[in-house]
Scaffold this motif. Structure first.
Motif, PDB file in Angstrom:
ATOM      1  N   CYS A 186     -27.248  22.841   1.917  1.00  0.00           N
ATOM      2  CA  CYS A 186     -28.145  22.976   0.761  1.00  0.00           C
ATOM      3  C   CYS A 186     -27.981  21.752  -0.138  1.00  0.00           C
ATOM      4  O   CYS A 186     -26.879  21.443  -0.600  1.00  0.00           O
ATOM      5  CB  CYS A 186     -27.809  24.248  -0.007  1.00  0.00           C
ATOM      6  SG  CYS A 186     -28.792  24.480  -1.500  1.00  0.00           S
ATOM      7  N   GLN A 191     -26.850  25.455  -6.536  1.00  0.00           N
ATOM      8  CA  GLN A 191     -27.017  26.608  -5.645  1.00  0.00           C
ATOM      9  C   GLN A 191     -25.911  26.643  -4.592  1.00  0.00           C
ATOM     10  O   GLN A 191     -25.371  27.714  -4.272  1.00  0.00           O
ATOM     11  CB  GLN A 191     -28.380  26.550  -4.957  1.00  0.00           C
ATOM     12  CG  GLN A 191     -29.563  26.740  -5.891  1.00  0.00           C
ATOM     13  CD  GLN A 191     -30.884  26.754  -5.136  1.00  0.00           C
ATOM     14  OE1 GLN A 191     -31.138  27.656  -4.328  1.00  0.00           O
ATOM     15  NE2 GLN A 191     -31.724  25.758  -5.383  1.00  0.00           N
ATOM     16  N   TYR A 194     -22.645  27.923  -6.127  1.00  0.00           N
ATOM     17  CA  TYR A 194     -22.709  29.371  -6.345  1.00  0.00           C
ATOM     18  C   TYR A 194     -22.488  30.118  -5.027  1.00  0.00           C
ATOM     19  O   TYR A 194     -21.708  31.075  -4.962  1.00  0.00           O
ATOM     20  CB  TYR A 194     -24.057  29.749  -6.952  1.00  0.00           C
ATOM     21  CG  TYR A 194     -24.137  31.199  -7.376  1.00  0.00           C
ATOM     22  CD1 TYR A 194     -23.715  31.595  -8.638  1.00  0.00           C
ATOM     23  CD2 TYR A 194     -24.616  32.178  -6.498  1.00  0.00           C
ATOM     24  CE1 TYR A 194     -23.767  32.939  -9.024  1.00  0.00           C
ATOM     25  CE2 TYR A 194     -24.674  33.515  -6.869  1.00  0.00           C
ATOM     26  CZ  TYR A 194     -24.244  33.885  -8.140  1.00  0.00           C
ATOM     27  OH  TYR A 194     -24.290  35.202  -8.514  1.00  0.00           O
ATOM     28  N   CYS A 195     -23.159  29.660  -3.994  1.00  0.00           N
ATOM     29  CA  CYS A 195     -23.059  30.351  -2.704  1.00  0.00           C
ATOM     30  C   CYS A 195     -21.688  30.148  -2.055  1.00  0.00           C
ATOM     31  O   CYS A 195     -21.172  31.070  -1.395  1.00  0.00           O
ATOM     32  CB  CYS A 195     -24.173  29.884  -1.772  1.00  0.00           C
ATOM     33  SG  CYS A 195     -25.812  30.447  -2.290  1.00  0.00           S
ATOM     34  N   ARG A 244     -30.876  33.101  -8.912  1.00  0.00           N
ATOM     35  CA  ARG A 244     -30.653  31.660  -9.082  1.00  0.00           C
ATOM     36  C   ARG A 244     -30.684  30.927  -7.733  1.00  0.00           C
ATOM     37  O   ARG A 244     -30.912  29.727  -7.677  1.00  0.00           O
ATOM     38  CB  ARG A 244     -29.337  31.383  -9.796  1.00  0.00           C
ATOM     39  CG  ARG A 244     -28.091  31.546  -8.970  1.00  0.00           C
ATOM     40  CD  ARG A 244     -26.852  30.874  -9.564  1.00  0.00           C
ATOM     41  NE  ARG A 244     -26.542  31.319 -10.894  1.00  0.00           N
ATOM     42  CZ  ARG A 244     -26.567  30.484 -11.959  1.00  0.00           C
ATOM     43  NH1 ARG A 244     -26.886  29.209 -11.788  1.00  0.00           N
ATOM     44  NH2 ARG A 244     -26.252  30.941 -13.157  1.00  0.00           N
ATOM     45  N   VAL A 245     -30.443  31.668  -6.642  1.00  0.00           N
ATOM     46  CA  VAL A 245     -30.463  31.052  -5.306  1.00  0.00           C
ATOM     47  C   VAL A 245     -31.882  31.137  -4.765  1.00  0.00           C
ATOM     48  O   VAL A 245     -32.354  32.209  -4.377  1.00  0.00           O
ATOM     49  CB  VAL A 245     -29.481  31.750  -4.348  1.00  0.00           C
ATOM     50  CG1 VAL A 245     -29.509  31.072  -2.977  1.00  0.00           C
ATOM     51  CG2 VAL A 245     -28.072  31.750  -4.927  1.00  0.00           C
ATOM     52  N   ARG A 251     -30.536  31.295   1.015  1.00  0.00           N
ATOM     53  CA  ARG A 251     -30.650  32.699   0.585  1.00  0.00           C
ATOM     54  C   ARG A 251     -30.579  33.644   1.787  1.00  0.00           C
ATOM     55  O   ARG A 251     -29.865  34.655   1.762  1.00  0.00           O
ATOM     56  CB  ARG A 251     -31.966  32.885  -0.178  1.00  0.00           C
ATOM     57  CG  ARG A 251     -32.071  34.231  -0.858  1.00  0.00           C
ATOM     58  CD  ARG A 251     -33.264  34.349  -1.784  1.00  0.00           C
ATOM     59  NE  ARG A 251     -33.195  35.650  -2.451  1.00  0.00           N
ATOM     60  CZ  ARG A 251     -32.525  35.873  -3.582  1.00  0.00           C
ATOM     61  NH1 ARG A 251     -31.907  34.879  -4.177  1.00  0.00           N
ATOM     62  NH2 ARG A 251     -32.493  37.076  -4.100  1.00  0.00           N
TER      63      ARG A 251
END
Length: 578
Positions: A186, A191, A194-195, A244-245, A251
């Motif tokens: 990504c 993002q 976060y992931c 947010r993703v 996702r």
């Protein structure tokens, strides 16, 4: 992955005959590139090692910048290399102030695999329990670009993570990462961060190792918990992914592994509710046994912050590498960070070492020596020859020979060669600045605590030579772990301690008033993160970002960001003795 025992046996074998391996590497480079324009210009066609070392100049980037740019513009690779150059790597730009282009070497990703496999084997040898769990690695990529000639150009790590070699490496059962490939690839670093955290928390009970290539990016990633822990907890409690993703592939990949887990969400809430991240890694990943990240060179500053976040988990700084090439591995993964040294793998590039006498500035009159001729206790600048068109290229890294493993030298990283700060005849390098800052902070922190009662930590620092003042002076920027207003007298003594730690030439300049009083400027927590964010927004790599130890005059954007965070300024009350 190759059998780990075989890898370690191969490494041991190469340590007994580094000279033979180096001769073989150079012979292959000379034979393959004999017909290139560069070799013809320097009379190197059919050259032996002796002729090569006599005729080929020791160069810097500016010496081959024109050829590299011409290749990037579409001219033939044979300007520099017999191998077709189909891709370019971009440097981080934080060491020298501007992005550089480097041709990607043939087989570069296979070499990357070999080094990462070796690092894993060495870690598993010393911490066998790592094999039984998962690894939470914060890996990031950036969008690439095309050169005028149509060649893809991107950071070296971005290239590797997008390569078939990395996919094969990632899907090897022995490399069990918490993050799916889609998260790693990504290009939105927010993002992705976060992931990475979410996936790491989903597998929190099984994580035995955390890592990131550079310690700065590791610290930054973990510190995102301060802003996101409630959102992450909610995702895990409900089994639904935050809005947010928005990256579709990211996702979809995360939603496949996300399930409601209220018990785990309670653990996250309990660990983060206090607002302190002290020891947060042990609290959230209780089975973690080690942190795998580079903490040498500019990253040494982050050792304290990593210790704070992990409550003292062992830090394994495994690999010494750059955009240009991979160099060495740390044979003692669990050693103290101050004792880290690297054995150079003699089969990857041809190495020479330019003797350095920093106090006497003799280096320009010295000739480079080969890998087998370095001496213990001496310092050298690394010079490399690769199969990608770099011949006797000065890396700018100053190394010290700490000892030998069998016949292979062990090198510690000392500093970057280039002078950081200079106003008059003074020349302050990276190591001298680091020593001055550490000495001053050590004197300051005794008895100084944050509002929360925790010991104050120096998060990071940089510097600037202010030539607009009369006389010009050094400006040192500190970011502390929390905003702290120092007593003027204590802050002044802190400035004086830094000056006292600098060279005798600097002391003379202060006495003669050609150099003004050193100035300390404190910046609000998070200021230096904004520099990283700004670099990422302009195509820089989060994984490769290093805060420069000195802000150059032409880096106006960076200076603006730092200055916007300044909340206190102090000057040294007197000149150091000369």
């Amino acid at each position: 992955m190759e059998n780990e025992q075989l890898l370690l046996e191969k490494l041991e074998s190469s340590s007994w005959s580094p000279g033979e391996a180096q001769d073989k590497v150079l012979a292959e480079i000379l034979e393959k590139n004999a017909a290139t324009d560069y070799f013809n210009r320097h009379g190197l066609r059919a050259a032996t090692k002796e002729v090569f070392r006599q005729r080929a100049p020791v160069i810097e980037y500016e010496d081959i910048k024109d050829e590299i740019n011409r290749i990037a513009d579409g001219e033939a690779s044979t300007l520099l290399s017999a191998n077709p150059i189909t891709d370019m790597f971009t440097s981080s730009g934080t060491s020298g102030g501007a992005h550089k282009l480097f041709p990607k070497a043939e087989g570069h990703y296979a070499v990357s695999d070999y080094f990462f496999d070796l690092a894993t084997a060495l870690l598993n040898r010393d911490l066998p329990g790592l094999r039984t769990g998962k690894a939470l690695y914060f890996l990031y990529v950036r969008s690439g670009r095309k050169t005028p000639g149509g060649l893809p150009a991107y950071p070296a790590l971005t290239g590797y993570y997008n390569s078939p070699e990395f996919r094969n490496w990632l899907f090897d059962p022995s490399n069990d990462y918490t993050s799916p490939l889609e998260v790693i690839l990504c290009t939105d670093s927010v993002q992705a961060s976060y992931c990475h955290l979410l996936c790491g928390l989903i597998h929190a009970r099984d994580v035995t190792k955390l890592g990131c290539f550079f310690a700065s990016a590791l610290v930054r990633s973990i510190r995102c918990l301060e802003a996101w822990w409630q959102e992450l907890s909610r995702d895990i409690r409900t089994g639904t992914l935050s809005e947010r993703v928005v990256d579709p592939a990211c996702r979809e990949a995360v939603e496949k592994i996300l399930r409601p887990d209220p018990e785990l969400a309670n653990v996250i809430d309990e660990a983060c509710l206090s607002g302190s991240l002290k020891g947060i890694v042990r609290k959230l990943w209780p089975s973690a046994k080690a942190i795998d990240t580079v903490v040498t060179g500019a990253m040494e500053q982050y050792v304290g912050e990593v210790d704070y976040l992990t409550d003292g988990l062992p830090i394994a700084s495994m690999i010494y590498a750059s955009s240009e090439s991979f160099f060495g591995v740390n044979l003692k993964p669990l050693c103290d960070p101050s004792q880290i040294s690297y054995m150079f793998l003699p089969e990857t590039s041809y190495y020479e070492f330019l003797p350095v006498a920093r106090s006497e500035e003799k280096a320009s009159r010295e000739e480079p020596v080969e890998l087998v001729d370095v001496e213990q206790g001496h310092e050298y600048e690394l010079v490399i020859t690769t199969n990608a068109g770099l011949y006797r290229y000065r890396m700018g890294d100053v190394l010290r020979v700490e000892g030998f493993h069998n016949k292979a030298p062990l090198f510690s990283f000392v500093c970057r060669r280039n002078v950081l700060l200079s106003i008059d005849s003074d020349k302050t390098d990276e190591k001298e600045l680091q020593t001055a800052v550490m000495n001053a902070f050590a004197a300051l922190r005794n008895g100084v605590t944050s509002k929360e009662g925790e010991a104050i930590r120096l998060t990071d620092y940089t510097s600037y030579a202010d030539l607009s003042s009369n006389p010009p002076h050094y400006v040192i920027y500190w970011e502390l772990s929390s905003e702290l207003h120092l007593e003027p007298e204590k802050a002044g003594e802190c400035c004086y301690k830094m000056e006292e730690s600098l060279s005798v030439v600097y002391h003379r300049g202060r006495m003669e008033r050609s150099i003004g009083a050193l100035e300390l400027r404190l910046v609000t927590p998070g200021t230096f993160n904004r520099i990283a964010d700004d670099a990422a927004s302009r195509g820089g790599s989060v994984s490769q970002f290093k805060l420069p130890r000195c802000i150059k005059k032409n880096a106006t954007r960076m200076l603006e960001i730092v200055e916007s965070g300044v909340y206190q300024q102090y000057f040294s009350p007197r000149a150091p003795e000369y």
